[in-house]
Motif scaffolding. Structure first.
Motif, PDB file in Angstrom:
ATOM      1  N   VAL A 109     -25.903  31.280 -11.567  1.00 51.28           N
ATOM      2  CA  VAL A 109     -26.233  30.735 -10.254  1.00 51.28           C
ATOM      3  C   VAL A 109     -25.277  29.589  -9.948  1.00 51.28           C
ATOM      4  CG1 VAL A 109     -27.977  29.570  -8.857  1.00 51.28           C
ATOM      5  CG2 VAL A 109     -28.661  31.342 -10.496  1.00 51.28           C
ATOM      6  N   LYS A 110     -24.672  29.624  -8.770  1.00 49.64           N
ATOM      7  CA  LYS A 110     -23.795  28.535  -8.363  1.00 49.64           C
ATOM      8  C   LYS A 110     -24.638  27.328  -7.977  1.00 49.64           C
ATOM      9  CE  LYS A 110     -19.880  27.474  -5.326  1.00 49.64           C
ATOM     10  NZ  LYS A 110     -18.982  28.007  -4.276  1.00 49.64           N
ATOM     11  N   LEU A 111     -24.343  26.178  -8.616  1.00 55.51           N
ATOM     12  CA  LEU A 111     -25.094  24.965  -8.348  1.00 55.51           C
ATOM     13  C   LEU A 111     -24.448  24.118  -7.257  1.00 55.51           C
ATOM     14  CD1 LEU A 111     -25.956  23.887 -12.009  1.00 55.51           C
ATOM     15  CD2 LEU A 111     -27.430  25.067 -10.367  1.00 55.51           C
ATOM     16  N   GLY A 112     -23.145  23.941  -7.340  1.00 58.74           N
ATOM     17  CA  GLY A 112     -22.477  23.086  -6.375  1.00 58.74           C
ATOM     18  C   GLY A 112     -20.976  23.230  -6.445  1.00 58.74           C
ATOM     19  N   SER A 113     -20.298  22.599  -5.511  1.00 66.19           N
ATOM     20  CA  SER A 113     -18.835  22.654  -5.476  1.00 66.19           C
ATOM     21  C   SER A 113     -18.313  21.441  -4.728  1.00 66.19           C
ATOM     22  CB  SER A 113     -18.348  23.944  -4.813  1.00 66.19           C
ATOM     23  OG  SER A 113     -18.753  23.999  -3.461  1.00 66.19           O
ATOM     24  N   LEU A 114     -17.043  21.152  -4.945  1.00 64.84           N
ATOM     25  CA  LEU A 114     -16.412  20.031  -4.267  1.00 64.84           C
ATOM     26  C   LEU A 114     -14.936  20.326  -4.087  1.00 64.84           C
ATOM     27  CD1 LEU A 114     -16.724  17.050  -3.244  1.00 64.84           C
ATOM     28  CD2 LEU A 114     -15.919  16.351  -5.513  1.00 64.84           C
ATOM     29  N   THR A 115     -14.472  20.305  -2.852  1.00 61.23           N
ATOM     30  CA  THR A 115     -13.035  20.394  -2.621  1.00 61.23           C
ATOM     31  C   THR A 115     -12.421  19.016  -2.871  1.00 61.23           C
ATOM     32  OG1 THR A 115     -13.355  19.961  -0.265  1.00 61.23           O
ATOM     33  CG2 THR A 115     -13.215  22.269  -0.949  1.00 61.23           C
ATOM     34  N   ILE A 116     -11.209  19.013  -3.369  1.00 59.60           N
ATOM     35  CA  ILE A 116     -10.537  17.770  -3.728  1.00 59.60           C
ATOM     36  C   ILE A 116      -9.117  17.802  -3.175  1.00 59.60           C
ATOM     37  CG2 ILE A 116     -11.899  17.403  -5.831  1.00 59.60           C
ATOM     38  CD1 ILE A 116      -9.603  18.631  -7.426  1.00 59.60           C
ATOM     39  N   PRO A 117      -8.461  16.667  -3.107  1.00 59.82           N
ATOM     40  CA  PRO A 117      -7.037  16.696  -2.749  1.00 59.82           C
ATOM     41  C   PRO A 117      -6.270  17.475  -3.812  1.00 59.82           C
ATOM     42  CG  PRO A 117      -7.926  14.469  -2.630  1.00 59.82           C
ATOM     43  CD  PRO A 117      -8.969  15.304  -3.301  1.00 59.82           C
ATOM     44  N   GLY A 118      -5.201  18.101  -3.417  1.00 56.70           N
ATOM     45  CA  GLY A 118      -4.409  18.864  -4.375  1.00 56.70           C
ATOM     46  C   GLY A 118      -5.075  20.177  -4.724  1.00 56.70           C
ATOM     47  N   ALA A 119      -4.776  20.694  -5.906  1.00 56.62           N
ATOM     48  CA  ALA A 119      -5.337  21.956  -6.383  1.00 56.62           C
ATOM     49  C   ALA A 119      -5.895  21.747  -7.781  1.00 56.62           C
ATOM     50  CB  ALA A 119      -4.260  23.038  -6.410  1.00 56.62           C
ATOM     51  N   ALA A 120      -7.114  22.206  -8.007  1.00 55.42           N
ATOM     52  CA  ALA A 120      -7.760  22.047  -9.313  1.00 55.42           C
ATOM     53  C   ALA A 120      -7.162  23.047 -10.303  1.00 55.42           C
ATOM     54  CB  ALA A 120      -9.261  22.261  -9.186  1.00 55.42           C
ATOM     55  N   LEU A 121      -6.407  22.538 -11.279  1.00 59.25           N
ATOM     56  CA  LEU A 121      -5.724  23.394 -12.245  1.00 59.25           C
ATOM     57  C   LEU A 121      -6.367  23.371 -13.623  1.00 59.25           C
ATOM     58  CD1 LEU A 121      -1.975  22.706 -11.350  1.00 59.25           C
ATOM     59  CD2 LEU A 121      -3.549  24.409 -10.401  1.00 59.25           C
ATOM     60  N   ASP A 122      -7.142  22.342 -13.924  1.00 55.56           N
ATOM     61  CA  ASP A 122      -7.835  22.281 -15.212  1.00 55.56           C
ATOM     62  C   ASP A 122      -8.995  21.306 -15.073  1.00 55.56           C
ATOM     63  OD1 ASP A 122      -8.388  22.926 -17.824  1.00 55.56           O
ATOM     64  OD2 ASP A 122      -6.852  21.628 -18.699  1.00 55.56           O
ATOM     65  N   VAL A 123      -9.977  21.430 -15.987  1.00 55.06           N
ATOM     66  CA  VAL A 123     -11.138  20.563 -15.927  1.00 55.06           C
ATOM     67  C   VAL A 123     -11.662  20.310 -17.332  1.00 55.06           C
ATOM     68  CG1 VAL A 123     -12.661  22.553 -15.515  1.00 55.06           C
ATOM     69  CG2 VAL A 123     -13.454  20.238 -14.923  1.00 55.06           C
ATOM     70  N   ALA A 124     -12.119  19.083 -17.572  1.00 49.33           N
ATOM     71  CA  ALA A 124     -12.809  18.709 -18.796  1.00 49.33           C
ATOM     72  C   ALA A 124     -14.005  17.866 -18.398  1.00 49.33           C
ATOM     73  CB  ALA A 124     -11.886  17.934 -19.732  1.00 49.33           C
ATOM     74  N   VAL A 125     -15.080  17.946 -19.181  1.00 46.68           N
ATOM     75  CA  VAL A 125     -16.314  17.243 -18.844  1.00 46.68           C
ATOM     76  C   VAL A 125     -16.730  16.363 -20.013  1.00 46.68           C
ATOM     77  CG1 VAL A 125     -18.740  17.485 -18.176  1.00 46.68           C
ATOM     78  CG2 VAL A 125     -17.035  19.093 -17.300  1.00 46.68           C
ATOM     79  N   SER A 126     -17.123  15.130 -19.701  1.00 49.29           N
ATOM     80  CA  SER A 126     -17.637  14.196 -20.696  1.00 49.29           C
ATOM     81  C   SER A 126     -18.748  13.390 -20.059  1.00 49.29           C
ATOM     82  CB  SER A 126     -16.521  13.278 -21.205  1.00 49.29           C
ATOM     83  OG  SER A 126     -17.008  12.373 -22.172  1.00 49.29           O
ATOM     84  N   ASP A 127     -19.894  13.337 -20.747  1.00 48.36           N
ATOM     85  CA  ASP A 127     -21.080  12.694 -20.186  1.00 48.36           C
ATOM     86  C   ASP A 127     -21.384  13.335 -18.830  1.00 48.36           C
ATOM     87  OD1 ASP A 127     -21.354  11.016 -22.405  1.00 48.36           O
ATOM     88  OD2 ASP A 127     -19.951   9.561 -21.561  1.00 48.36           O
ATOM     89  N   ASN A 128     -21.502  12.535 -17.803  1.00 48.41           N
ATOM     90  CA  ASN A 128     -21.854  13.087 -16.487  1.00 48.41           C
ATOM     91  C   ASN A 128     -20.675  13.131 -15.534  1.00 48.41           C
ATOM     92  OD1 ASN A 128     -24.638  13.711 -16.822  1.00 48.41           O
ATOM     93  ND2 ASN A 128     -25.131  11.520 -16.691  1.00 48.41           N
ATOM     94  N   TYR A 129     -19.473  13.229 -16.109  1.00 48.31           N
ATOM     95  CA  TYR A 129     -18.278  13.225 -15.272  1.00 48.31           C
ATOM     96  C   TYR A 129     -17.385  14.423 -15.591  1.00 48.31           C
ATOM     97  CZ  TYR A 129     -19.808   8.497 -14.286  1.00 48.31           C
ATOM     98  OH  TYR A 129     -20.555   7.410 -13.903  1.00 48.31           O
TER      99      TYR A 129
END
Length: 598
Positions: A109-129
């Motif tokens: 189930v998709k929970l949420g999304s956010l467009t950002i400046p630039g292009a999202a090429l990679d992601v890492a998560v730590s704590d609530n960020y």
């Protein structure tokens, strides 16, 4: 007829968005090349980014992959994935960050999304960020404490293009595609600050951190090992050159595993970080882009060759034990009843159920020997133009179990149309070829006409075949005697004729850089242009339904009202983001490398 994504156009006369005037997407089958991978080691799951989607596999038995879901469909091409605590974070290129609940991996189930400046090429998560490598927009820090409402809280500009990120403790390690590993303090996520930087020989495409070392996939400079005990002063201590391009890296035990583009998986002993040594490698079928390690297996996102599973129980002798091939560029699409038939390049014929347009699902496939370029459907048969100089006839009476019945040699078939007992083939530099398909088990050529240029598209109406012939425009060929086709008329269009559709007395030609040309063929021996519409991009394909013409215009689907062929008027458009190269009927648009969108 190139690269398929499926798009259903709805609601003409209603505005849905500034870059998708009067049109909206209602569903997708978005799969294509595999660039990203993430693992859930507790539940034995692999998440594979594939085009604009994510495929979920059960790897309880790594040598026997089980696909359990293809329900995750992103709004952009999946460039990076991160899994944590039943949530999957998707770096979706220009569509930004998406967050999915995968507690039930069969029905995410998709929970949420956010467009950002630039292009999202990679992601890492730590704590609530979530920390997103956002290309020209540097590192973006996003609060995901409320996954239904992710909010950007901070950012740190990088001088060039941030394309990779790993987060450990208070630091984010960001790969700069133009030769740098950047260390950014995120102790205060609202105010991330660069504290250290190491210039590398080439471009940092991926980074993995373990202990006091960062392991960097550095483009043509191979694996670089960086000592980061003092984050303000990162120092390279060792390196190992790899063939081709080091694209992804993962570390387990004493080994670093490098996804080496066009050269497979390289295994490097790093027990002594100052002297890393390659000890094994395994070539993969495609272009290795990313790698994840779990137990005795490496899972490789292998571009157009999908997911490859490699045993590393003996790191000096890695070998492939299983694979799942995702769709290549979808080159063409045809629709009949509840099914879309996709010419999927080296992935052959893919059959997708579109009975529920909001949720298309692949139900079957047939692996043609070469690249499947084009497809036509007539009754219970698919006719596939295959790169290895054949047209292949496949029974799709049972869409879940397509079976090849026969094939016929045709030099470089580029497009195919079926009418009655004949298949008409645009064979690029071999002109128009006509094949008897009265007996699908024994197709054979009965006649041909060698057009002046490159035969790329065609349509058949009555006793005539209309050929879109690159630099030679529209050629009208009488096929009243299929054994002796004869050109009877022509019209040299101002651009480069790519494809054609017929309705009534008019031929509509996709004329590349000259838009759509509308040609009266009421007298086939003397075709005359009566109107045109100059599209903003490159008109590569056309389809028609009712009074509307649908044009694949490179990065857009353009909808043109042709109720008066002498005065065509644009009624709407949909921005496809990827290259929009083909369209079938009025609802289905082929675009480059990102599957089916409805």
């Amino acid at each position: 007829m190139r690269n398929s994504l499926l798009l259903l156009v709805m609601g003409l006369g209603v505005v849905f968005g500034q870059d998708s005037l009067n049109c909206r997407q209602i569903g997708s089958w978005p799969f294509g090349p595999a660039y990203a991978i993430a693992l859930d080691t507790e539940r034995n799951l692999v998440f594979l980014g594939s085009g604009y989607g994510v495929i979920v596999f059960d790897i309880t038995r790594p040598d026997s992959l089980v696909k359990i879901s293809e329900a995750i469909k992103a709004k952009g091409e999946v460039q990076g994935l991160f899994y944590q605590a039943n949530r999957l974070y998707v770096a979706a290129d220009k569509a930004g960050l998406e967050i999915w609940d995968v507690n039930n991996p069969v029905s995410p189930v998709k929970l949420g999304s956010l467009t950002i400046p630039g292009a999202a090429l990679d992601v890492a998560v730590s704590d609530n960020y979530a920390y997103v490598a956002a290309e020209t927009a540097g590192l973006r820090v996003i609060s995901v404490a409320e996954p239904q409402n992710p909010v950007e809280v901070g950012y740190c500009d990088t001088p060039a293009e941030a394309c990779a990120v790993a987060v450990v403790g208070d630091y984010a390690y960001v790969g700069d595609v133009y030769s740098a590993l950047r260390v950014i303090s995120v102790s205060d996520p609202f105010d991330p600050v660069e504290v250290g930087c190491l210039q590398t020989p080439d471009g940092v495409l991926d980074v993995a951190v373990r202990g006091d070392y960062a392991y960097v996939a550095d483009w043509e400079a191979g694996l670089r090992i960086v000592y980061i005990s003092d984050p303000t002063n990162p120092v390279e201590v060792g390196y190992c050159l790899t063939p081709n391009i080091a694209n992804g890296v993962a570390v387990s035990g004493d080994y670093a595993y490098v996804a080496n583009r066009d050269d497979g998986l390289r295994v490097i002993l790093v027990s002594d970080p100052t002297n890393p040594v390659e000890v094994g490698h395994c070539n993969t079928a495609g272009s290795a882009r990313n790698v994840g390690i779990y137990g005795d297996y490496a899972y490789v996102a292998d571009g157009y060759s999908g997911l490859r599973v490699i045993s590393i129980s003996d790191p000096t002798n890695p070998y492939e034990v299983a694979f799942y091939v995702t769709t290549d560029w979808a080159y063409d699409v045809a629709v009949s009843g509840d099914y879309a038939y996709i010419a999927g390049g080296k992935c052959g014929l893919r059959i997708v159920s579109v009975a529920e347009p909001n949720s298309p699902v692949e139900v079957g496939y047939y692996d043609t020997p070469g690249l499947a370029y084009a497809v036509a459907v007539s009754q219970q048969y698919c006719y596939v133009a295959d790169e290895i100089d054949t047209v292949r006839i496949v029974s799709v009476e049972d869409p879940q179990n397509p079976i090849e019945l026969g094939c016929c040699y045709v030099h470089h078939p580029f497009n195919v149309v079926v009418s009655g007992d004949y298949a008409y083939v645009a064979a690029e530099n071999a002109g128009l070829r006509i094949i008897s398909v009265a007996d699908p088990t024994n197709p054979y050529e009965v006649g041909y006409y060698d057009t002046p240029g490159l035969a790329l598209g065609l349509a058949v109406g009555g006793d005539y075949a209309y050929v879109a012939d690159w630099e030679a425009g529209l050629r009208v060929v009488s096929v009243s005697d299929p054994t002796n086709p004869v050109e009877v008329g022509c019209y040299n269009t101002p651009g480069y004729a790519r494809n054609i559709v017929l309705k009534g007395d008019y031929a509509y030609v996709a004329d590349d850089n000259a838009g759509v040309r509308i040609i009266s063929v009421s007298n086939p021996t003397s075709p005359v242009e009566v109107g045109y519409y100059d599209t903003p991009g490159n008109a590569l394909d056309v389809a028609i339904a009712g009074d509307y013409l649908y044009v694949a215009d490179l990065t857009d689907l353009r909808v043109i009202d042709v109720s008066d062929p002498r005065n065509p008027v644009e009624a709407g458009y949909y921005h496809t983001w990827a290259f929009c190269l083909s369209v079938a009927d009025y609802a289905y648009v082929a675009t480059r490398g990102v599957g089916l969108r409805i």
